[in-house]
Design a protein around this motif. Structure first.
Motif, PDB file in Angstrom:
ATOM      1  N   SER A 105       9.955  31.839  68.938  1.00  0.00           N
ATOM      2  CA  SER A 105       9.540  31.782  70.339  1.00  0.00           C
ATOM      3  C   SER A 105       8.490  30.680  70.477  1.00  0.00           C
ATOM      4  O   SER A 105       7.523  30.643  69.700  1.00  0.00           O
ATOM      5  N   GLN A 129      15.770  29.215  70.960  1.00  0.00           N
ATOM      6  CA  GLN A 129      14.817  30.211  70.461  1.00  0.00           C
ATOM      7  C   GLN A 129      15.621  31.388  69.911  1.00  0.00           C
ATOM      8  O   GLN A 129      16.566  31.843  70.550  1.00  0.00           O
ATOM      9  N   LYS A 131      14.008  34.242  68.987  1.00  0.00           N
ATOM     10  CA  LYS A 131      13.312  35.462  69.433  1.00  0.00           C
ATOM     11  C   LYS A 131      12.595  35.186  70.740  1.00  0.00           C
ATOM     12  O   LYS A 131      11.408  35.525  70.893  1.00  0.00           O
ATOM     13  N   ARG A 133      11.061  35.475  74.254  1.00  0.00           N
ATOM     14  CA  ARG A 133      10.498  36.682  74.862  1.00  0.00           C
ATOM     15  C   ARG A 133      10.350  36.525  76.362  1.00  0.00           C
ATOM     16  O   ARG A 133       9.985  35.466  76.860  1.00  0.00           O
ATOM     17  N   GLY A 134      10.666  37.626  77.084  1.00  0.00           N
ATOM     18  CA  GLY A 134      10.446  37.655  78.516  1.00  0.00           C
ATOM     19  C   GLY A 134       9.310  38.611  78.824  1.00  0.00           C
ATOM     20  O   GLY A 134       8.639  39.114  77.915  1.00  0.00           O
ATOM     21  N   ARG A 135       9.089  38.864  80.101  1.00  0.00           N
ATOM     22  CA  ARG A 135       8.027  39.813  80.480  1.00  0.00           C
ATOM     23  C   ARG A 135       8.427  41.226  80.133  1.00  0.00           C
ATOM     24  O   ARG A 135       9.593  41.515  79.895  1.00  0.00           O
ATOM     25  N   TRP A 149      13.370  25.456  77.089  1.00  0.00           N
ATOM     26  CA  TRP A 149      12.521  26.540  76.576  1.00  0.00           C
ATOM     27  C   TRP A 149      11.231  25.891  76.093  1.00  0.00           C
ATOM     28  O   TRP A 149      11.249  25.128  75.128  1.00  0.00           O
ATOM     29  N   SER A 151       6.593  25.901  75.986  1.00  0.00           N
ATOM     30  CA  SER A 151       5.290  26.522  76.231  1.00  0.00           C
ATOM     31  C   SER A 151       4.224  25.446  76.290  1.00  0.00           C
ATOM     32  O   SER A 151       4.317  24.439  75.587  1.00  0.00           O
ATOM     33  N   ASN A 192       6.547  35.587  88.984  1.00  0.00           N
ATOM     34  CA  ASN A 192       6.815  34.687  87.852  1.00  0.00           C
ATOM     35  C   ASN A 192       8.259  34.223  87.718  1.00  0.00           C
ATOM     36  O   ASN A 192       8.637  33.733  86.674  1.00  0.00           O
ATOM     37  N   ASP A 193       9.059  34.415  88.758  1.00  0.00           N
ATOM     38  CA  ASP A 193      10.462  34.009  88.608  1.00  0.00           C
ATOM     39  C   ASP A 193      10.785  32.827  89.500  1.00  0.00           C
ATOM     40  O   ASP A 193      10.131  32.594  90.514  1.00  0.00           O
ATOM     41  N   LYS A 200      18.278  34.726  89.254  1.00  0.00           N
ATOM     42  CA  LYS A 200      17.198  34.155  88.445  1.00  0.00           C
ATOM     43  C   LYS A 200      17.666  32.939  87.650  1.00  0.00           C
ATOM     44  O   LYS A 200      18.615  33.014  86.881  1.00  0.00           O
ATOM     45  N   GLY A 203      12.102  31.715  84.383  1.00  0.00           N
ATOM     46  CA  GLY A 203      11.048  32.725  84.330  1.00  0.00           C
ATOM     47  C   GLY A 203       9.831  32.173  83.608  1.00  0.00           C
ATOM     48  O   GLY A 203       9.931  31.229  82.818  1.00  0.00           O
ATOM     49  N   ILE A 222       7.715  28.757  79.724  1.00  0.00           N
ATOM     50  CA  ILE A 222       8.640  28.528  80.842  1.00  0.00           C
ATOM     51  C   ILE A 222      10.067  28.442  80.288  1.00  0.00           C
ATOM     52  O   ILE A 222      10.339  27.673  79.367  1.00  0.00           O
ATOM     53  N   GLY A 223      10.938  29.237  80.859  1.00  0.00           N
ATOM     54  CA  GLY A 223      12.340  29.205  80.442  1.00  0.00           C
ATOM     55  C   GLY A 223      13.210  28.890  81.654  1.00  0.00           C
ATOM     56  O   GLY A 223      13.049  29.499  82.713  1.00  0.00           O
TER      57      GLY A 223
HETATM   58  C1  BTN Z   1      10.520  36.331  82.224  1.00  0.00           C
HETATM   59  O1  BTN Z   1      11.050  36.030  83.295  1.00  0.00           O
HETATM   60  O2  BTN Z   1      10.623  37.470  81.768  1.00  0.00           O
HETATM   61  C2  BTN Z   1       9.765  35.275  81.494  1.00  0.00           C
HETATM   62  C3  BTN Z   1      10.661  34.452  80.598  1.00  0.00           C
HETATM   63  C4  BTN Z   1       9.932  33.387  79.844  1.00  0.00           C
HETATM   64  C5  BTN Z   1      10.814  32.685  78.844  1.00  0.00           C
HETATM   65  C6  BTN Z   1      10.129  31.517  78.191  1.00  0.00           C
HETATM   66  S1  BTN Z   1      11.236  30.500  77.271  1.00  0.00           S
HETATM   67  C7  BTN Z   1       9.928  29.647  76.564  1.00  0.00           C
HETATM   68  C8  BTN Z   1       8.827  30.639  76.292  1.00  0.00           C
HETATM   69  N1  BTN Z   1       8.985  31.238  74.981  1.00  0.00           N
HETATM   70  C9  BTN Z   1       9.281  32.525  75.044  1.00  0.00           C
HETATM   71  O3  BTN Z   1       9.496  33.278  74.070  1.00  0.00           O
HETATM   72  N2  BTN Z   1       9.329  32.921  76.333  1.00  0.00           N
HETATM   73  C10 BTN Z   1       9.013  31.844  77.223  1.00  0.00           C
END
Ligand code: BTN
Length: 336
Positions: A105, A129, A131, A133-135, A149, A151, A192-193, A200, A203, A222-223
């Motif tokens: 991630s 990625q 792994k 991760r989202g919210r 993808w 950060s 956040n979307d 969507k 996110g 940011i994805g």
């Molecule tokens: C969401 O809408 O739940 C937030 C999603 C965020 C995804 C991005 S992709 C780059 C960064 N690395 C991660 O593991 N998550 C965020």
């Protein structure tokens, strides 16, 4: 050639590789001899040989002919830091760029780097990625070649309660960048979307390291689903998500989107650091997908229902409920 994914997952292109790549890219029409490369880059011929070998491991197709030298034929699809750097006109965001083919991630990596003192504005971008991760502890589907993808490590000197406003700032920059490049009506769904046609497309996952009164750093993850086709999403997601390509009917360059997003986000971020959301609020409201609609917000165990009316200077969503107005700082919103 065996897959290099594991090897490459924790490495970026080194300086010699980037320099050589830039040189080969700038001379795509012709062969460059080892001598020419050596003179231009001040690299020993053996280092050049090793660097070419390394670039080929990264899936760069480089032709070599005796007596002629080297020529770049094909570059792989992932976003290269050297190329990003060349195109980007920002002061802070992307001053340091780490570009990977695959990571777990980018947020996890960003967090570790920030703890180790990485500079404000450091950008971590990965083609894939494993792994993501989202919210709310959810995963984030991040297949190779299709999405953006990334950060960013931010070090805003704002009290921790103000930092979540950055999520909506990133959403604003993303919606604007998509609108700008495609003409699509991209919207921000608080908090956040990013949506297109109520589905969507992107996110934001904001993660903070803070003390009571001090923000140490923020990782803004940011994805964006950029070039997915309907069959590219897992079945369980497909009703709720979309990609820019699916809405637009054309592929969008991930590089162009990245550059446009970063340039827009930097301007908004700099303003946010001094003025909070005051100046951005009008645009955030204009691009909001929720205002005027009946919504239900899940905030912990509480469920708040009513009409979404406003977004205030703190980034809270103002909901007109039967019992009066409520300002909600965070939560999961459904339009009802
Ligand atoms: C969401 O809408 O739940 C937030 C999603 C965020 C995804 C991005 S992709 C780059 C960064 N690395 C991660 O593991 N998550 C965020």
């Amino acid at each position: 050639m065996p897959s290099q994914n594991n090897r490459n997952s924790i490495r970026t292109l080194k300086a010699a590789e980037e320099d050589l790549l830039t040189l080969l890219r700038d001379n795509r029409e012709s062969f460059l001899s080892t001598r020419e490369i050596s003179d231009k880059l001040e690299l020993h011929p053996y280092v050049i040989y090793q660097t070419i070998k390394e670039l080929r491991r990264w899936d760069f197709e480089i032709a070599s002919e005796k007596g002629k030298g080297y020529k770049l034929l094909e570059a792989p699809q992932f976003l290269l830091s050297a190329e990003i750097r060349e195109k980007l006109k920002t002061r802070i965001l992307g001053k340091e760029i780490l570009s990977y083919r695959t990571v777990g991630s980018t947020n996890d990596l960003g967090f570790r780097l920030a703890e180790g003192g990485a500079a404000e504005g450091t950008l971590i971008v990965s083609d894939q990625q494993t792994k993501g991760r989202g919210r709310m502890g959810r995963g984030w589907y991040s297949p190779p070649k299709l999405g953006l993808w990334m950060s960013l490590i931010l070090r805003p000197q704002v009290p921790p309660y103000k930092a979540p406003g950055l999520s909506i700032c990133a959403g604003l920059a993303l919606a604007q960048a998509i609108q700008d490049l495609s003409g699509l009506d991209a919207r921000i769904k608080w908090p956040n979307d990013c949506l297109i046609n109520d589905k969507k497309v992107g996110g934001i996952l904001l993660e903070l390291s803070a003390e009571l009164d001090r923000t140490n750093f923020v990782i803004a993850g940011i994805g964006v689903n950029v070039n997915h086709q309907p069959g590219d999403f897992p079945k369980k997601l497909s009703a709720k998500v979309t990609s820019i390509r699916m809405e637009w009917g054309r592929e969008l360059s991930r590089m162009e989107l990245l550059i446009s997003f970063l340039e827009r986000f930097e301007a908004i971020y700099l303003d946010f650091k001094s003025n909070g959301l005051t100046h951005q609020r009008r645009l955030i409201k204009k691009l909001s997908s929720l205002l005027g609609r009946k919504v239900q917000v899940k905030f912990g165990k509480e469920i708040i229902e009513g009409q979404a009316q406003d977004i205030d200077d703190n980034g809270s969503l103002i909901i007109k409920t039967k019992k009066g107005e409520r300002a909600v700082r965070a939560g999961e919103v459904t339009v009802v």
